[in-house]
Design a protein around this motif. Structure first.
Motif, PDB file in Angstrom:
ATOM      1  N   SER A  44       0.834  -1.196   0.000  1.00 29.85           N
ATOM      2  CA  SER A  44       0.000   0.000   0.000  1.00 29.85           C
ATOM      3  C   SER A  44       0.874   1.253   0.000  1.00 29.85           C
ATOM      4  N   PRO A  45       0.633   2.188  -0.918  1.00 30.72           N
ATOM      5  CA  PRO A  45       1.452   3.403  -0.961  1.00 30.72           C
ATOM      6  C   PRO A  45       1.261   4.317   0.247  1.00 30.72           C
ATOM      7  N   VAL A  46       0.220   4.086   1.043  1.00 30.38           N
ATOM      8  CA  VAL A  46      -0.025   4.887   2.231  1.00 30.38           C
ATOM      9  C   VAL A  46       1.077   4.667   3.263  1.00 30.38           C
ATOM     10  N   ARG A  47       1.699   3.511   3.235  1.00 32.68           N
ATOM     11  CA  ARG A  47       2.731   3.177   4.215  1.00 32.68           C
ATOM     12  C   ARG A  47       4.079   3.830   3.915  1.00 32.68           C
ATOM     13  N   LEU A  48       4.203   4.469   2.764  1.00 33.49           N
ATOM     14  CA  LEU A  48       5.449   5.176   2.436  1.00 33.49           C
ATOM     15  C   LEU A  48       5.517   6.489   3.200  1.00 33.49           C
ATOM     16  N   ARG A  49       6.724   6.954   3.423  1.00 35.10           N
ATOM     17  CA  ARG A  49       6.942   8.204   4.141  1.00 35.10           C
ATOM     18  C   ARG A  49       7.957   9.022   3.355  1.00 35.10           C
ATOM     19  N   ASN A  50       7.710  10.310   3.201  1.00 31.86           N
ATOM     20  CA  ASN A  50       8.674  11.168   2.528  1.00 31.86           C
ATOM     21  C   ASN A  50       9.917  11.289   3.401  1.00 31.86           C
ATOM     22  N   ARG A  51      11.068  10.953   2.839  1.00 32.38           N
ATOM     23  CA  ARG A  51      12.317  11.017   3.589  1.00 32.38           C
ATOM     24  C   ARG A  51      13.380  11.725   2.759  1.00 32.38           C
ATOM     25  N   CYS A  52      14.271  12.412   3.461  1.00 24.95           N
ATOM     26  CA  CYS A  52      15.396  13.085   2.827  1.00 24.95           C
ATOM     27  C   CYS A  52      16.281  12.035   2.166  1.00 24.95           C
ATOM     28  N   THR A  53      16.707  12.296   0.930  1.00 26.72           N
ATOM     29  CA  THR A  53      17.532  11.327   0.217  1.00 26.72           C
ATOM     30  C   THR A  53      18.942  11.244   0.775  1.00 26.72           C
ATOM     31  N   ILE A  54      19.376  12.269   1.479  1.00 30.42           N
ATOM     32  CA  ILE A  54      20.745  12.291   2.006  1.00 30.42           C
ATOM     33  C   ILE A  54      20.801  11.772   3.441  1.00 30.42           C
ATOM     34  N   ARG A  59      11.037  14.611   8.871  1.00 30.13           N
ATOM     35  CA  ARG A  59      10.392  15.892   9.166  1.00 30.13           C
ATOM     36  C   ARG A  59      11.126  17.023   8.462  1.00 30.13           C
ATOM     37  N   GLY A  60      10.383  18.055   8.105  1.00 25.61           N
ATOM     38  CA  GLY A  60      10.989  19.192   7.428  1.00 25.61           C
ATOM     39  C   GLY A  60      11.397  18.850   6.010  1.00 25.61           C
ATOM     40  N   TYR A  61      10.651  17.958   5.374  1.00 23.00           N
ATOM     41  CA  TYR A  61      10.970  17.476   4.033  1.00 23.00           C
ATOM     42  C   TYR A  61      10.457  18.459   2.985  1.00 23.00           C
ATOM     43  N   ILE A  62      11.300  18.843   2.046  1.00 22.17           N
ATOM     44  CA  ILE A  62      10.901  19.729   0.952  1.00 22.17           C
ATOM     45  C   ILE A  62      10.737  18.869  -0.289  1.00 22.17           C
ATOM     46  N   ARG A  63       9.505  18.656  -0.697  1.00 19.01           N
ATOM     47  CA  ARG A  63       9.189  17.714  -1.769  1.00 19.01           C
ATOM     48  C   ARG A  63       9.839  18.091  -3.101  1.00 19.01           C
ATOM     49  N   TYR A  64       9.864  19.366  -3.419  1.00 21.16           N
ATOM     50  CA  TYR A  64      10.397  19.813  -4.698  1.00 21.16           C
ATOM     51  C   TYR A  64      11.859  19.413  -4.881  1.00 21.16           C
ATOM     52  N   PHE A  65      12.622  19.435  -3.807  1.00 13.62           N
ATOM     53  CA  PHE A  65      14.041  19.107  -3.877  1.00 13.62           C
ATOM     54  C   PHE A  65      14.347  17.695  -3.389  1.00 13.62           C
ATOM     55  N   GLY A  66      13.449  17.094  -2.618  1.00 15.62           N
ATOM     56  CA  GLY A  66      13.647  15.739  -2.127  1.00 15.62           C
ATOM     57  C   GLY A  66      14.606  15.640  -0.956  1.00 15.62           C
ATOM     58  N   ILE A  67      14.796  16.759  -0.252  1.00 11.90           N
ATOM     59  CA  ILE A  67      15.710  16.773   0.889  1.00 11.90           C
ATOM     60  C   ILE A  67      15.060  17.508   2.056  1.00 11.90           C
ATOM     61  N   SER A  68      15.660  17.362   3.233  1.00 15.77           N
ATOM     62  CA  SER A  68      15.116  18.031   4.415  1.00 15.77           C
ATOM     63  C   SER A  68      15.574  19.486   4.447  1.00 15.77           C
ATOM     64  N   ILE A  70      17.188  21.094   6.691  1.00 15.96           N
ATOM     65  CA  ILE A  70      18.533  21.294   7.215  1.00 15.96           C
ATOM     66  C   ILE A  70      19.572  21.094   6.115  1.00 15.96           C
ATOM     67  N   VAL A  71      19.418  20.007   5.357  1.00 10.45           N
ATOM     68  CA  VAL A  71      20.330  19.734   4.250  1.00 10.45           C
ATOM     69  C   VAL A  71      20.163  20.800   3.173  1.00 10.45           C
ATOM     70  N   PHE A  72      18.912  21.199   2.926  1.00 13.19           N
ATOM     71  CA  PHE A  72      18.626  22.229   1.927  1.00 13.19           C
ATOM     72  C   PHE A  72      19.359  23.517   2.254  1.00 13.19           C
ATOM     73  N   ARG A  73      19.302  23.903   3.512  1.00 13.78           N
ATOM     74  CA  ARG A  73      19.936  25.151   3.934  1.00 13.78           C
ATOM     75  C   ARG A  73      21.450  25.108   3.743  1.00 13.78           C
ATOM     76  N   SER A  74      22.054  23.981   4.083  1.00 11.06           N
ATOM     77  CA  SER A  74      23.505  23.884   3.930  1.00 11.06           C
ATOM     78  C   SER A  74      23.909  23.846   2.451  1.00 11.06           C
ATOM     79  N   LEU A  75      23.123  23.159   1.617  1.00 14.87           N
ATOM     80  CA  LEU A  75      23.442  23.099   0.187  1.00 14.87           C
ATOM     81  C   LEU A  75      23.266  24.459  -0.490  1.00 14.87           C
ATOM     82  N   VAL A  76      22.254  25.205  -0.063  1.00 16.33           N
ATOM     83  CA  VAL A  76      22.030  26.539  -0.626  1.00 16.33           C
ATOM     84  C   VAL A  76      23.178  27.473  -0.247  1.00 16.33           C
ATOM     85  N   SER A  77      23.596  27.421   1.004  1.00 21.17           N
ATOM     86  CA  SER A  77      24.661  28.323   1.443  1.00 21.17           C
ATOM     87  C   SER A  77      25.995  27.994   0.779  1.00 21.17           C
ATOM     88  N   GLN A  78      26.175  26.735   0.387  1.00 19.82           N
ATOM     89  CA  GLN A  78      27.393  26.344  -0.319  1.00 19.82           C
ATOM     90  C   GLN A  78      27.295  26.600  -1.822  1.00 19.82           C
TER      91      GLN A  78
END
Length: 89
Positions: A44-54, A59-68, A70-78
């Motif tokens: 069942s696809p209901v049992r899946l959970r959005n998770r950061c690929t890294i 929690r705090g998952y950004i669907r458009y980028f596929g990362i959380s 925290i990781v998004f913030r560090s990648l943007v600043s770099q």
């Protein structure tokens, strides 16, 4: 950072969902709910959970980028994510 077992369980569920997708759709269309219940629970696809690929964080998952966030913030600043920059005003 999630435990490796949590990430592995998620990957396993994704594979099972992909495997049974057509069969589930067909059984739902025919309204054969007794046969649908005999499929594995993880199908069942209901049992899946959005998770950061890294990191595997859910929690705090950004669907458009596929990362959380925290990781998004560090990648943007770099400067690894093109077209996104830190807001300042």
């Amino acid at each position: 950072m999630s435990k490796i077992s949590v990430k592995a369980r998620q990957r396993k569920r994704e594979i099972i969902v992909k495997k049974y997708r057509k069969k589930r759709h067909f059984l739902k269309k025919l309204k054969k709910y007794d046969l649908l219940q005999k499929l594995p629970r993880d199908a069942s696809p209901v049992r899946l959970r959005n998770r950061c690929t890294i990191t595997g964080r859910c929690r705090g998952y950004i669907r458009y980028f596929g990362i959380s966030r925290i990781v998004f913030r560090s990648l943007v600043s770099q400067g690894f994510i093109p077209g996104v920059k830190k807001a300042s005003w």
